[in-house]
Write a protein that holds these residues in place. Structure first.
Motif, PDB file in Angstrom:
ATOM      1  N   VAL A 327       8.569  81.623  40.396  1.00 17.55           N
ATOM      2  CA  VAL A 327       9.220  80.801  41.420  1.00 17.55           C
ATOM      3  C   VAL A 327      10.510  81.462  41.920  1.00 17.55           C
ATOM      4  O   VAL A 327      10.804  81.462  43.124  1.00 17.55           O
ATOM      5  N   SER A 350       4.083  70.674  51.201  1.00 15.73           N
ATOM      6  CA  SER A 350       3.675  70.383  49.828  1.00 15.73           C
ATOM      7  C   SER A 350       2.183  70.077  49.888  1.00 15.73           C
ATOM      8  O   SER A 350       1.765  69.041  50.366  1.00 15.73           O
ATOM      9  N   SER A 358       2.494  75.114  45.470  1.00 13.63           N
ATOM     10  CA  SER A 358       3.349  73.958  45.715  1.00 13.63           C
ATOM     11  C   SER A 358       4.275  73.598  44.557  1.00 13.63           C
ATOM     12  O   SER A 358       5.411  73.168  44.789  1.00 13.63           O
ATOM     13  N   PHE A 359       3.794  73.760  43.320  1.00 12.35           N
ATOM     14  CA  PHE A 359       4.692  73.445  42.206  1.00 12.35           C
ATOM     15  C   PHE A 359       5.779  74.519  42.174  1.00 12.35           C
ATOM     16  O   PHE A 359       5.483  75.706  42.223  1.00 12.35           O
ATOM     17  N   GLY A 360       7.009  74.061  42.102  1.00 10.52           N
ATOM     18  CA  GLY A 360       8.129  75.004  42.178  1.00 10.52           C
ATOM     19  C   GLY A 360       8.838  74.922  43.529  1.00 10.52           C
ATOM     20  O   GLY A 360       9.955  75.388  43.682  1.00 10.52           O
ATOM     21  N   TYR A 362      10.160  72.360  44.942  1.00  5.80           N
ATOM     22  CA  TYR A 362      11.398  71.565  44.874  1.00  5.80           C
ATOM     23  C   TYR A 362      12.549  72.433  44.366  1.00  5.80           C
ATOM     24  O   TYR A 362      13.682  72.326  44.832  1.00  5.80           O
ATOM     25  N   ASP A 363      12.244  73.282  43.404  1.00 10.04           N
ATOM     26  CA  ASP A 363      13.279  74.177  42.886  1.00 10.04           C
ATOM     27  C   ASP A 363      13.708  75.183  43.942  1.00 10.04           C
ATOM     28  O   ASP A 363      14.900  75.446  44.115  1.00 10.04           O
ATOM     29  N   ARG A 366      15.992  73.580  46.423  1.00 10.31           N
ATOM     30  CA  ARG A 366      17.387  73.451  45.963  1.00 10.31           C
ATOM     31  C   ARG A 366      18.104  74.792  46.018  1.00 10.31           C
ATOM     32  O   ARG A 366      19.258  74.879  46.425  1.00 10.31           O
ATOM     33  N   GLU A 380       3.658  66.526  53.397  1.00  7.45           N
ATOM     34  CA  GLU A 380       2.603  66.534  52.387  1.00  7.45           C
ATOM     35  C   GLU A 380       1.223  66.408  53.012  1.00  7.45           C
ATOM     36  O   GLU A 380       1.016  65.616  53.925  1.00  7.45           O
TER      37      GLU A 380
ATOM     38  N   ARG B  64      12.245  65.505  40.076  1.00 11.84           N
ATOM     39  CA  ARG B  64      13.021  66.408  40.939  1.00 11.84           C
ATOM     40  C   ARG B  64      12.378  67.792  41.014  1.00 11.84           C
ATOM     41  O   ARG B  64      12.784  68.626  41.805  1.00 11.84           O
ATOM     42  N   HIS B  65      11.425  68.051  40.130  1.00  6.89           N
ATOM     43  CA  HIS B  65      10.854  69.398  40.064  1.00  6.89           C
ATOM     44  C   HIS B  65       9.361  69.462  40.361  1.00  6.89           C
ATOM     45  O   HIS B  65       8.858  70.521  40.726  1.00  6.89           O
ATOM     46  N   LEU B  66       8.677  68.354  40.154  1.00  4.42           N
ATOM     47  CA  LEU B  66       7.225  68.392  40.293  1.00  4.42           C
ATOM     48  C   LEU B  66       6.729  67.275  41.182  1.00  4.42           C
ATOM     49  O   LEU B  66       7.162  66.127  41.064  1.00  4.42           O
ATOM     50  N   GLN B  67       5.806  67.605  42.043  1.00  4.87           N
ATOM     51  CA  GLN B  67       5.198  66.626  42.921  1.00  4.87           C
ATOM     52  C   GLN B  67       4.368  65.634  42.114  1.00  4.87           C
ATOM     53  O   GLN B  67       4.021  65.903  40.958  1.00  4.87           O
ATOM     54  N   ILE B 107       9.517  76.776  35.939  1.00  7.85           N
ATOM     55  CA  ILE B 107      10.497  75.705  36.126  1.00  7.85           C
ATOM     56  C   ILE B 107      11.302  75.511  34.842  1.00  7.85           C
ATOM     57  O   ILE B 107      12.511  75.289  34.865  1.00  7.85           O
TER      58      ILE B 107
END
Ligand code: SF4
Ligand code: SF4
Lengths: 413, 371
Positions: A327, A350, A358-360, A362-363, A366, A380, B64-67, B107
């Motif tokens: 990521v 997403s 897609s996972f990661g 959100y990180d 930020r 989405e 906050r990190h995973l859908q 993560i």
């Protein structure tokens, strides 16, 4: 909306040529039975050059998935896969394609049957399961090109493993085709592949111009060739033409969005069944999606290719592609794209279909906010399955996002 | 017997409490989430390997990190790591299996600071000679990563001793499972599940000793016939003791499984002499594969049918964690294969919590009545 509607984006000359090439390609592939050529189904990020060198026709279920999505057939086909027992949470490319393989129900009357399957897991674990399904159904040999995930590095042990698989791949092809492998020819294909990737990158780079002559939506369209015909002369010629058309546009001041005020970056695959709607919606805000991480993935690992040893360096190039890295590595790519294309905001798709992409997110979002201070938004969807897409929710989000961007730039709506 | 089973139950019901107590005794602990973790190597370093099941009451810390479309195992594990619940661990190891675990590793690495961290990027295909030697290379790398990270040395003899402990644990689990399947045990299927899960949590030498004792306690116990239907569970992880109880209430006995918290954990002995790393790798090539790995396109179905016939299984229950891609992809063809052998099956999709008890009982009863 009216501004965008009245000034219809000007058509690309190359679009017609591209349709012709794709049509010819599918006609040839579908006629393979009568020409005696073999057909291999291969994953989008798979090492295709050896196939071309062996005169095998590569066919891409993922490209087909995109066609299915764009022609709004995804929902129906996915429902058929669900009736076969496949969960609705699985990748919609895989679901739609599996249903098509059984029913021949998709666009262009289905894909030509494979003589062999080549699965490279550098994009996800989904393809492994998906191709296993096909291997059982079509009862044809399956070659798995296993590319260890590079969270932070590409260690020597992985390099050795991938290298050894190149030899296994060659042996597999020789067996499947009943002919010896031609390394000389393969290097030639490799050179053309690299040339195609360079030109594709140059095409994408033209969007760094302010205003941009093309958008990511155009890139989603023109991508098909670097995916499906990488390694052929047709691709090289085509992208050369497309590149000169882009340069012409810049000279003549033909811009993708007539009054480009905001420049955005798109992350993840497209929402195939809402391309036009999304493109119009952003255009109505004078926002141009100037680049995306997805189409860049087909030229992103050129730095690992040795021009004089394509075959040997292919191992590394195919292992270290965009989706097969950590990521934080992905975030670095995004940072540099934000700078290169002078981006005002990041649109993250997403994608329920694609967990590794897609996972990661959100990180990454930020990190982008912290490092680059630009607004980000999330859309989405299930990229090929239109049934769950919420237009109204997406619209609300886009509006709020564009408002943030305007405010940040000190502009009024 | 009850006393011993109770110990495993306690540990598997509350691994956190067990981990904390162990930590207070001065043990170092490394967490893992998947049976593809070469635990023996961690164990040989003197550190306690402990599996976490991602079971937590509140996984909102992961939001906050995973859908929302991420499986509860990954979500729960991350939530535990972020909320401080895992303050007793000294690190974690992430073997490469599915796409979700792979991103969990990223993560985790970017958002936590638990000391030791290692990705164990195993091959995905377990068929070729190159994959086999790469597998060995990866295990050797973990060994040296552990040596560096923990400033210790792991000798071949340490590894062999560890392999012996694990062989013993696995053999006992397999024997105990056999007793229960044959009706020659006062234990219940839920107890066996607790023994397997507990074995991933309890201090391994204690687990080894207790399990041996339990096996010995079965001496001379004869078979008892029951009218219960014989069923098999198939899926990934089952951390829900209630399932076993409800099945029993519905008139069915779980006599075998293909779960990573079941038979996939204890099948396959490892040779105790010779090169320990090569021997460790060998087990993964021989044991039943998890759907995230490739051995052949038909191996899983074949094994499933063989096990069903061997254990005289009358029905199969697929336990599928919502959003688990590898298992969801295998389901249609496994079901089809069972159908073709006239073995009835049902699918139960689980999110982090089980469906309400009454509803689940009705579903089980309906299924059991038809088999
Ligand atoms: S969309 Fe994602 S999950 Fe689906 S095939 Fe492509 S990379 Fe794999
Ligand atoms: S294998 Fe399935 S349950 Fe296990 S972590 Fe991956 S997605 Fe989750």
């Amino acid at each position: 909306m009216s501004a965008a509607d009245s000034e219809k984006p000007r058509k690309f000359r190359a679009a017609k040529r591209m349709r012709e090439i794709m049509t010819e390609y599918y006609i040839e592939a579908k006629g393979a039975g009568s020409t005696g050529k073999k057909v291999a189904w291969i994953t989008s990020g798979g090492p295709v050059e050896p196939l071309i060198a062996m005169d095998v026709i590569p066919v891409y279920p993922e490209n087909y998935g995109a066609m299915i999505g764009a022609s709004h057939m995804g929902g129906d086909l996915c429902a058929k896969a669900e009736a076969m027992g496949y969960s609705t949470d699985l990748c919609s490319y895989a679901r739609a394609d599996i249903a098509c393989a059984r029913e021949n129900g998709g666009p262009i009357g289905g894909l030509p049957k494979p003589d062999m399957l080549i699965c490279c897991n550098n994009i996800c674990g989904t393809v492994l399961k998906w191709y296993e399904t096909h291997a059982r159904y079509f009862d044809v040999p399956l070659f798995i090109f296993d590319t260890p995930f590079c969270h932070t590095e590409f260690p020597d042990i992985a390099r050795k493993y991938v290298h050894r698989q190149l030899d296994e791949y060659v042996a597999f092809l020789e067996e499947a085709c009943g002919r010896p492998f031609d390394l000389e020819k393969s290097s030639e294909v490799g050179r053309r592949s690299l040339e195609g990737q360079r030109l594709w990158q140059e095409v994408l780079d033209t969007a760094a111009h302010r205003p941009a002559p093309m958008t990511a939506f155009d890139a989603f369209f023109f991508l098909a060739l670097i995916v499906t015909l990488r390694g052929t002369q047709v691709v090289v010629d085509f992208y050369r033409e497309l590149l000169s058309e882009m340069r012409e546009r810049i000279e003549q001041g033909v811009w993708a969005i007539p009054n480009e005020r905001f420049r955005l970056l798109w992350d993840n695959l497209p929402v195939w069944y809402r391309l036009k709607w999304l493109s119009d919606t952003f255009a109505s805000h004078d926002a141009c999606l100037v680049a995306d991480t997805y189409t860049t993935a087909w030229c992103g690992s050129m730095k690992y290719i040795d021009e004089n040893d394509f075959f040997g360096s292919m191992a590394e190039a195919y292992t270290r592609i965009y989706l097969n890295i950590g990521v934080d590595e992905m975030a670095k790519t995004i940072f540099s794209m934000i700078d290169k294309y002078q981006v005002d905001g990041l649109v993250m798709h997403s994608n329920r279909s694609c967990k590794p992409y897609s996972f990661g997110q959100y990180d990454i979002m930020r990190m982008v906010q912290e490092e680059k201070g630009i607004p980000c938004m999330i859309i989405e969807s299930h990229m090929t399955d239109e049934r769950s897409f919420s237009e109204s929710q997406t619209l609300t989000r886009i509006e709020a996002f564009m408002e943030m961007i305007r405010q940040r730039k000190g502009l009024r709506s | 017997m009850e006393r011993i089973v109770e110990e495993f139950k306690k540990a598997s019901a509350d691994p956190i409490a067990y981990g904390r107590a162990l930590k207070e005794d001065g043990r170092k602990i490394i967490a893992f989430f998947c049976t593809y973790t070469p635990e023996e190597i961690i164990h040989a370093s003197g550190v306690h390997p402990m599996r976490l099941f991602g079971t937590t009451r509140d996984s909102s810390a992961a939001d906050r990190h995973l859908q929302a479309y991420c499986c509860s195992l990954v979500r729960g594990a991350l939530a535990q790591a972020l909320s401080g619940e895992l303050d007793f661990i000294d690190g974690a190891v992430f073997p490469h299996t599915c796409d979700s675990i792979q991103r969990l590793s990223d993560i985790w690495r970017l958002n936590t600071a638990y000391g030791f961290f290692a990705d164990v990027v195993l091959p995905v295909k377990l068929t070729s000679a190159s994959a086999r030697s790469y597998f060995e290379d990866v295990l050797a790398k973990l060994r040296s990563d552990l040596e560096k990270g923990l400033s210790t040395r792991i000798s071949d003899d340490d590894l062999r001793a560890s392999i012996r402990t694990y062989n013993s644990i696995r053999a006992s689990l397999s024997e105990l499972y056999g007793f229960v399947s044959r009706g020659a045990s006062p234990l219940l299927p839920g107890d066996v599940s607790a023994l397997v899960r507990g074995s991933m949590i309890l201090e391994r030498s204690a687990a080894e000793r207790l399990l041996k004792e339990l096996v010995r306690a079965h001496d001379g116990i004869g078979r008892k016939d029951t009218n219960l239907k014989r069923v098999m569970l198939v899926g990934g992880l089952c951390d829900h003791p209630d399932i076993y109880r409800l099945l029993l209430d519905s008139g069915a006995l779980v006599v075998w499984d293909d779960l990573c918290s079941g038979s996939r954990y204890f099948e396959g002995a490892i040779p105790e002499d010779g090169d320990p790393i090569a021997n460790l790798a060998g087990r993964y090539f021989e044991r039943a594969v998890c759907p995230a790995k490739h051995s052949s396109t038909t191996a899983r179905a074949r094994r499933l049918v063989e096990a069903a016939i061997r254990e005289r299984v009358q029905g199969v229950i697929f336990l599928q964690l919502k959003f688990c891609d590898p298992h969801a992809f295998d389901y249609p063809y496994l079901k089809e294969t069972l159908d073709s052998h006239s073995i009835p099956s049902m699918l139960l999709e689980i999110e982090d919590q089980l469906p309400p008890e009454g509803q689940l009982l009705t579903r089980f009863e309906t299924f059991v009545q038809t088999i």
